[in-house]
Write a protein that holds these residues in place. Structure first.
Motif, short mmCIF file in Angstrom:
data_model
loop_
_atom_site.label_atom_id
_atom_site.label_comp_id
_atom_site.label_asym_id
_atom_site.label_seq_id
_atom_site.Cartn_x
_atom_site.Cartn_y
_atom_site.Cartn_z
N ILE A 57 0.69 -1.09 -0.08
CA ILE A 57 -0.10 -0.02 0.10
C ILE A 57 0.79 1.41 0.13
O ILE A 57 1.83 1.35 0.87
CB ILE A 57 -0.92 0.00 1.17
N LEU A 87 -3.59 4.61 -2.27
CA LEU A 87 -4.23 5.54 -1.57
C LEU A 87 -4.75 7.02 -1.99
O LEU A 87 -5.43 7.51 -1.35
CB LEU A 87 -4.32 5.22 0.01
N THR A 95 -7.84 5.88 7.73
CA THR A 95 -7.96 5.49 6.48
C THR A 95 -7.15 4.34 6.00
O THR A 95 -7.22 3.06 5.73
CB THR A 95 -7.81 6.29 5.25
N GLN A 99 -7.96 0.37 5.73
CA GLN A 99 -7.78 -0.38 4.39
C GLN A 99 -7.06 -1.55 4.68
O GLN A 99 -7.10 -2.76 4.40
CB GLN A 99 -6.93 0.51 3.61
#
Length: 174
Positions: A57, A87, A95, A99
């Motif tokens: 990520i 993201l 967040t 996630q």
């Protein structure tokens, strides 16, 4: 694996030696990305799977709207065969935690400028408080390895090429 990855390695080595610079790195990444899109389309048409080297990520932390560094990191990691979830920019810690909870990712990579480096620590703390296991890599023009250690990051990448090298060393070569 036989043409594109070695070409990226050559460009990365030139960048590290100071004979190639950011514009050439960006152009090379863009050309490789275009080539990889053709490869991905061919793989999709064949029914085979691409990527698979690890899930990462990436995001630019809360308060920071500058994402060129993150975008370069994302492109290089994708070109090297990692599955990358972007993201975006100005991403709050909540967040990231949400996630990470919903998907199994090996890494969380974050970028920040000098005004928002503190948001990195906030995000790392939020992940650790939530009990979520993942390795954290940080980078940004103003960061140092010492600062990365201080805020609890597992890895510090001085530039985009270093992020790909770290991912390879940890996720592939283990």
């Amino acid at each position: 694996n036989e043409v594109l990855i070695p070409a990226l390695d050559t460009v990365g080595a030139g960048f590290e030696k100071g004979v190639l610079f950011l514009p050439q790195l960006l152009q090379s990444a863009g050309a490789a990305q275009a080539a990889f899109e053709v490869v991905k389309d061919a793989i999709a048409a064949s029914g085979k799977k691409s990527g698979g080297k690890g899930k990462i990520i990436v995001a630019t932390v809360k308060g920071d709207i500058h994402d060129i560094g993150k975008n370069i990191v994302k492109t290089l990691l994708e070109n090297y065969g990692y599955d990358v979830l972007d993201l975006g920019r100005d991403v709050p810690a909540e967040t990231v935690v949400k996630q990470r909870r919903s998907m199994a990712y090996d890494w969380w990579a974050q970028c920040a400028d000098d005004y928002h480096a503190g948001s990195m620590e906030e995000t790392i703390c939020a992940l650790r408080r939530a009990g979520l296991s993942c390795r954290v890599m940080v980078g940004g023009a103003v960061l140092t390895e010492e600062y990365a250690k201080k805020i609890g990051a597992d890895f510090y990448a001085r530039d985009a090429k270093a992020s790909a090298d770290i991912a390879k060393a940890v996720l592939i070569e283990g």
